[in-house]
Design an enzyme around this catalytic site. Structure first.
Site, PDB file in Angstrom:
ATOM      1  N   HIS A   9      38.236  44.401  43.305  1.00 28.15           N
ATOM      2  CA  HIS A   9      36.528  45.161  43.520  1.00 28.15           C
ATOM      3  C   HIS A   9      35.954  44.146  45.039  1.00 28.15           C
ATOM      4  CE1 HIS A   9      33.916  42.356  42.640  1.00 28.15           C
ATOM      5  NE2 HIS A   9      34.286  42.480  41.203  1.00 28.15           N
ATOM      6  N   GLU A  79      37.013  43.663  33.256  1.00 25.53           N
ATOM      7  CA  GLU A  79      37.162  42.125  33.513  1.00 25.53           C
ATOM      8  C   GLU A  79      37.354  41.746  32.311  1.00 25.53           C
ATOM      9  OE1 GLU A  79      38.620  39.868  34.867  1.00 25.53           O
ATOM     10  OE2 GLU A  79      37.531  39.211  36.488  1.00 25.53           O
TER      11      GLU A  79
END
Length: 185
Positions: A9, A79
């Site tokens: 990202h 994550e």
């Protein structure tokens, strides 16, 4: 077997300041949005069998800006859960836990390397079984660990793969040998 395309990202406030970010759902910074848009022409025209994204806003927004607004949310792409170290920098962690790294240390209240390996193995196995290429939008430690698992290495070996925000990497297969075809580009 298809290739596994990895996109980290774009930049967020915490990624820029070195704060560990897993469950905190931060937006992209303007520079992160710009980096995500810059990925669009690099990915345009490629026929992916499936496009997946972490459920976190920063990954989903990167996917949208890169031209994939319909990316399928995959919880396995979150994550690494940092537990008590969420929002804390490595420098701050070292004040009480000298020498700690996500790769070799324990993370109070967070995920273990074995737990991370289990969920990322599902991603790698599905990508290998799928005809065509897979594109995923996710996070730094997650993608570094996924690369290690793709190569048949322990999660801790993700430490050797530096990965910047807003970058594209490609994992592939060369005559039965998993390889890194492109990294951090």
């Amino acid at each position: 077997m298809g290739h596994l395309y990895l996109v980290r990202h774009g930049a967020t406030e915490w990624s820029e300041s070195g704060r560990h970010t897993s469950v905190t759902d931060l937006p992209l910074l303007p520079a992160g949005e710009q980096a995500a848009r810059a990925l669009a022409p690099r990915l345009a025209g490629h026929d992916f069998a499936v496009v997946l994204t972490s459920p976190r806003r920063r990954a989903r927004h990167t996917a949208e800006l890169a031209g994939f607004p319909d990316a399928v949310v995959d919880e396995d792409l979150v994550e690494w859960c940092y537990g008590d170290y969420e929002g804390v920098t490595t420098e701050e962690i070292h004040r009480t836990d000298p020498g700690w790294t996500i790769w070799t240390g324990s993370t109070p209240g967070g995920e273990t390397a074995a737990e991370v390996a289990t969920r990322l193995d599902r991603v790698a196995t599905a990508a290998r079984a799928r005809p065509g290429d897979t594109l995923v939008f996710a996070h730094g430690h997650c993608l570094r660990a996924l690369a290690a698992r793709w190569l048949g290495l322990p999660v801790a070996e993700g430490r050797i793969f530096g990965l910047d925000t807003g970058t594209l990497s490609v994992l592939a297969d060369d005559r039965g040998q998993p390889i890194v075809q492109r990294w951090n580009s």
